[in-house]
Design a protein around this motif. Structure first.
Motif, PDB file in Angstrom:
ATOM      1  N   VAL A  23       1.037  -1.138   0.034  1.00  0.00           N
ATOM      2  CA  VAL A  23       0.016  -0.003  -0.185  1.00  0.00           C
ATOM      3  C   VAL A  23       0.839   1.147  -0.001  1.00  0.00           C
ATOM      4  CG1 VAL A  23      -1.763  -1.200   1.167  1.00  0.00           C
ATOM      5  CG2 VAL A  23      -0.156   0.082   2.718  1.00  0.00           C
ATOM      6  N   THR A  24       0.310   2.155  -0.456  1.00  0.00           N
ATOM      7  CA  THR A  24       0.982   3.667  -0.359  1.00  0.00           C
ATOM      8  C   THR A  24       1.114   4.122   0.907  1.00  0.00           C
ATOM      9  OG1 THR A  24       0.399   4.187  -2.574  1.00  0.00           O
ATOM     10  CG2 THR A  24       1.144   5.940  -1.342  1.00  0.00           C
ATOM     11  N   PRO A  25       2.326   4.459   1.715  1.00  0.00           N
ATOM     12  CA  PRO A  25       2.603   4.673   2.896  1.00  0.00           C
ATOM     13  C   PRO A  25       2.124   6.207   3.075  1.00  0.00           C
ATOM     14  CG  PRO A  25       4.649   4.474   2.053  1.00  0.00           C
ATOM     15  CD  PRO A  25       3.749   4.207   0.970  1.00  0.00           C
ATOM     16  N   TYR A  26       0.884   6.404   3.797  1.00  0.00           N
ATOM     17  CA  TYR A  26       0.708   7.871   4.001  1.00  0.00           C
ATOM     18  C   TYR A  26       0.807   8.415   5.424  1.00  0.00           C
ATOM     19  CZ  TYR A  26      -1.576   7.961  -0.691  1.00  0.00           C
ATOM     20  OH  TYR A  26      -1.870   7.850  -1.697  1.00  0.00           O
ATOM     21  N   ALA A  99      12.232   6.742   7.631  1.00  0.00           N
ATOM     22  CA  ALA A  99      13.118   5.963   6.919  1.00  0.00           C
ATOM     23  C   ALA A  99      12.719   4.533   7.050  1.00  0.00           C
ATOM     24  CB  ALA A  99      14.408   5.900   7.550  1.00  0.00           C
ATOM     25  N   VAL A 100      12.059   4.025   8.168  1.00  0.00           N
ATOM     26  CA  VAL A 100      11.657   2.606   8.460  1.00  0.00           C
ATOM     27  C   VAL A 100      10.287   2.393   8.415  1.00  0.00           C
ATOM     28  CG1 VAL A 100      11.786   0.703  10.078  1.00  0.00           C
ATOM     29  CG2 VAL A 100      13.851   2.322   9.985  1.00  0.00           C
ATOM     30  N   ALA A 101       9.487   3.319   9.039  1.00  0.00           N
ATOM     31  CA  ALA A 101       7.832   3.264   9.026  1.00  0.00           C
ATOM     32  C   ALA A 101       7.264   3.081   7.629  1.00  0.00           C
ATOM     33  CB  ALA A 101       7.436   4.131   9.961  1.00  0.00           C
ATOM     34  N   PRO A 102       7.748   3.846   6.640  1.00  0.00           N
ATOM     35  CA  PRO A 102       7.030   3.691   5.440  1.00  0.00           C
ATOM     36  C   PRO A 102       7.038   2.374   4.745  1.00  0.00           C
ATOM     37  CG  PRO A 102       8.349   5.630   5.633  1.00  0.00           C
ATOM     38  CD  PRO A 102       8.574   5.171   6.629  1.00  0.00           C
ATOM     39  N   ARG A 103       8.111   1.884   4.688  1.00  0.00           N
ATOM     40  CA  ARG A 103       8.205   0.294   4.039  1.00  0.00           C
ATOM     41  C   ARG A 103       7.290  -0.817   4.957  1.00  0.00           C
ATOM     42  NH1 ARG A 103      12.619  -2.466   6.275  1.00  0.00           N
ATOM     43  NH2 ARG A 103      14.146  -1.227   7.484  1.00  0.00           N
ATOM     44  N   VAL A 104       7.491  -0.511   6.225  1.00  0.00           N
ATOM     45  CA  VAL A 104       6.521  -1.399   7.353  1.00  0.00           C
ATOM     46  C   VAL A 104       5.250  -1.126   7.166  1.00  0.00           C
ATOM     47  CG1 VAL A 104       6.178  -1.876   9.706  1.00  0.00           C
ATOM     48  CG2 VAL A 104       8.414  -1.317   9.096  1.00  0.00           C
ATOM     49  N   GLU A 105       4.684   0.027   6.973  1.00  0.00           N
ATOM     50  CA  GLU A 105       3.353   0.397   6.826  1.00  0.00           C
ATOM     51  C   GLU A 105       2.989  -0.117   5.219  1.00  0.00           C
ATOM     52  OE1 GLU A 105       0.525   4.398   5.896  1.00  0.00           O
ATOM     53  OE2 GLU A 105       2.415   4.590   6.557  1.00  0.00           O
ATOM     54  N   ALA A 106       3.850  -0.098   4.270  1.00  0.00           N
ATOM     55  CA  ALA A 106       3.466  -0.468   3.005  1.00  0.00           C
ATOM     56  C   ALA A 106       3.300  -2.026   2.897  1.00  0.00           C
ATOM     57  CB  ALA A 106       4.769  -0.159   1.707  1.00  0.00           C
ATOM     58  N   SER A 107       4.154  -2.821   3.859  1.00  0.00           N
ATOM     59  CA  SER A 107       3.871  -3.982   3.980  1.00  0.00           C
ATOM     60  C   SER A 107       2.692  -4.560   4.771  1.00  0.00           C
ATOM     61  CB  SER A 107       5.354  -4.643   4.332  1.00  0.00           C
ATOM     62  OG  SER A 107       6.231  -4.541   3.529  1.00  0.00           O
ATOM     63  N   ALA A 220      11.676  -5.928  11.932  1.00  0.00           N
ATOM     64  CA  ALA A 220      12.252  -7.269  12.099  1.00  0.00           C
ATOM     65  C   ALA A 220      11.543  -8.372  11.926  1.00  0.00           C
ATOM     66  CB  ALA A 220      13.026  -7.039  13.584  1.00  0.00           C
ATOM     67  N   ALA A 221      10.507  -8.312  12.436  1.00  0.00           N
ATOM     68  CA  ALA A 221       9.367  -9.548  12.078  1.00  0.00           C
ATOM     69  C   ALA A 221       9.108  -9.838  10.770  1.00  0.00           C
ATOM     70  CB  ALA A 221       8.120  -9.542  13.057  1.00  0.00           C
ATOM     71  N   HIS A 222       8.870  -8.814  10.099  1.00  0.00           N
ATOM     72  CA  HIS A 222       8.589  -8.784   8.529  1.00  0.00           C
ATOM     73  C   HIS A 222       9.837  -9.526   7.824  1.00  0.00           C
ATOM     74  CE1 HIS A 222       6.697  -7.907   4.721  1.00  0.00           C
ATOM     75  NE2 HIS A 222       7.623  -7.387   4.474  1.00  0.00           N
ATOM     76  N   GLY A 228      13.174 -13.882   2.612  1.00  0.00           N
ATOM     77  CA  GLY A 228      13.411 -14.525   1.546  1.00  0.00           C
ATOM     78  C   GLY A 228      12.691 -14.200   0.220  1.00  0.00           C
ATOM     79  N   VAL A 229      11.556 -13.862   0.427  1.00  0.00           N
ATOM     80  CA  VAL A 229      10.661 -13.316  -0.707  1.00  0.00           C
ATOM     81  C   VAL A 229      11.003 -11.931  -1.140  1.00  0.00           C
ATOM     82  CG1 VAL A 229       8.183 -12.902  -1.507  1.00  0.00           C
ATOM     83  CG2 VAL A 229       8.556 -14.798  -0.184  1.00  0.00           C
ATOM     84  N   GLU A 230      11.246 -11.221  -0.081  1.00  0.00           N
ATOM     85  CA  GLU A 230      11.736  -9.765  -0.287  1.00  0.00           C
ATOM     86  C   GLU A 230      12.970  -9.659  -1.085  1.00  0.00           C
ATOM     87  OE1 GLU A 230      10.252  -6.915   0.268  1.00  0.00           O
ATOM     88  OE2 GLU A 230       8.650  -7.210   1.665  1.00  0.00           O
TER      89      GLU A 230
END
Length: 403
Positions: A23-26, A99-107, A220-222, A228-230
């Motif tokens: 999803v697009t991180p807003y 720096a970190v939260a946008p990719r966590v939110e996107a996933s 870290a959990a993601h 591996g998929v990432e």
């Protein structure tokens, strides 16, 4: 139903980049903007009205153990998310949110990300309430003989800070809007006088460090679950840059008779645990930013603050591991509807598809149960701590009357 595989992501032709559902991180950038705006307000108040005014504002809206336990202001359990006492905490929070939260939110998606952010902050606050009682008892036991001296020192610190022109020093206001000496004075006052001490104001000024630790835990959990998929998606993206052709027909639908070749678990470095560099950076930065508050608290208070950061990290990790996506890469073949045989196998197009094995029901259950558990823990901890504080106060009053 809970373990049904849910199709997610786009079909990808061989040689092209694997499309992972994102999803697009807003929310991450919106939270960072609010944090920066609130901190800018504190800096402005400190520069124009003096650090004592900024300290009073911080003490009136920020999270502190004394305000929650003694005054019953449960809303402070989450109000500290946007109120920071110094440049260190707000810098770590902004770094994490940008720096970190946008990719966590996107996933994770909007709902799971919001739950991880809020519940990590709640877990950190609950830990301070639960473990800060020892520090509060120690402060109350040693405060009676020095109450008058502490109040006098607080007043002197406030007067000195106001008279030396520090409120007009913009650089000092940016580094620490409340001022160290003035903050100590206001903390004592907000916690019920010198008898409250730093234990009553435990947690004040740390801001959203607990929530950011939760974001680090979710990252870290993601990485552990889907690293591996990432990695496979990244390598496919690199390979596709060499000029793979466009995907053939994309008229595949679940109803169009996909032939699935194997369950094929998470592709990539199977069995290896990858470390998320952003999560490590956030944890180190969070501990470094909280270090001055930990040193000031001392003893049981320092342990409570460190445990609160660990609780935030653990909550984010657990929520992302149970309610976050679990990607599975499979390969599918488009077959004509109703076909029993393939006329020309060489012309059959094979696609790579990403499946998310975590369903919406599973996400809702995991998030709801964790929210219910932490909410119940908050209520019981506040009530228990308030009862213990009332009993301790009665005993101290009886002792003073006997003297």
């Amino acid at each position: 139903m809970l373990r049904n595989e849910v199709w997610a992501g786009a079909k990808t032709a061989p040689g092209q980049a694997i499309e992972l559902p994102k999803v697009t991180p807003y929310l991450s950038y919106a939270i960072a903007l609010v944090d920066a705006a609130v901190y800018g307000t504190l800096v402005r108040v400190s520069a124009t009205q003096g650090p004592e005014a900024a300290a009073e504002l911080l003490a009136s809206v920020g999270f502190s153990r004394g305000a929650v336990v003694e005054q019953g202001e449960l809303w402070r359990l989450l109000s500290g998310l946007v109120v920071h006492g110094g440049l260190g905490p707000v810098a770590v929070v902004l770094l994490g949110m940008v720096a970190v939260a946008p990719r966590v939110e996107a996933s994770l998606g909007y709902r799971t990300f919001t739950a991880a952010y809020l519940l990590s902050a709640l877990a950190a606050a609950d830990t301070i309430i639960a473990l800060g009682g020892a520090a509060a008892d120690g402060a109350a036991a040693s405060s009676l003989p020095t109450a008058a001296a502490s109040v006098a020192a607080a007043a002197a610190a406030s007067t000195s800070a106001a008279s030396d022109g520090s409120g007009g020093d913009l650089l000092a206001a940016m580094l620490h809007p409340a001022g160290a000496d003035v903050m100590a004075a206001v903390t004592s006052a907000a916690a019920g006088g010198a008898a409250g001490g730093a234990a009553g104001g435990l947690g004040l000024g740390l801001g959203a460090l607990g929530a950011v630790m939760g974001i680090a835990g979710a990252a870290a959990a993601h990485e552990v679950v889907n690293g591996g998929v990432e990695q496979t998606a990244g390598s496919s993206r690199s390979a596709s840059s060499s000029g793979a052709g466009t995907s053939g027909s994309s008229n595949g639908d679940a109803a169009h008779g996909h032939g699935r070749s194997g369950a094929g678990g998470a592709a990539g470095a199977a069995g290896t645990v990858r470390v998320d560099a952003g999560a490590v950076l956030l944890v180190v930065g969070g501990v470094a930013a909280a270090l001055p508050y930990i040193q000031e608290a001392g003893g049981a208070g320092a342990g409570a603050l460190l445990a609160s950061l660990a609780a935030g990290f653990g909550t984010g990790f657990a929520l992302a591991a149970t309610a976050g996506p679990r990607y599975q890469v499979t390969r599918e073949v488009d077959l004509p509807d109703g076909s029993m045989w393939i006329p020309d196998p060489d012309n059959v197009q094979e696609y790579t598809v990403v499946l998310d094995r975590t369903t919406a029901i599973q996400r809702s259950l995991a998030t709801g149960l964790m929210a219910l558990a932490l909410g119940g823990a908050s209520l019981s901890l506040v009530l228990g701590a308030a009862a213990a504080a009332a009993a301790s106060g009665s005993a101290a009053a009886a002792t003073a009357a006997g003297l």
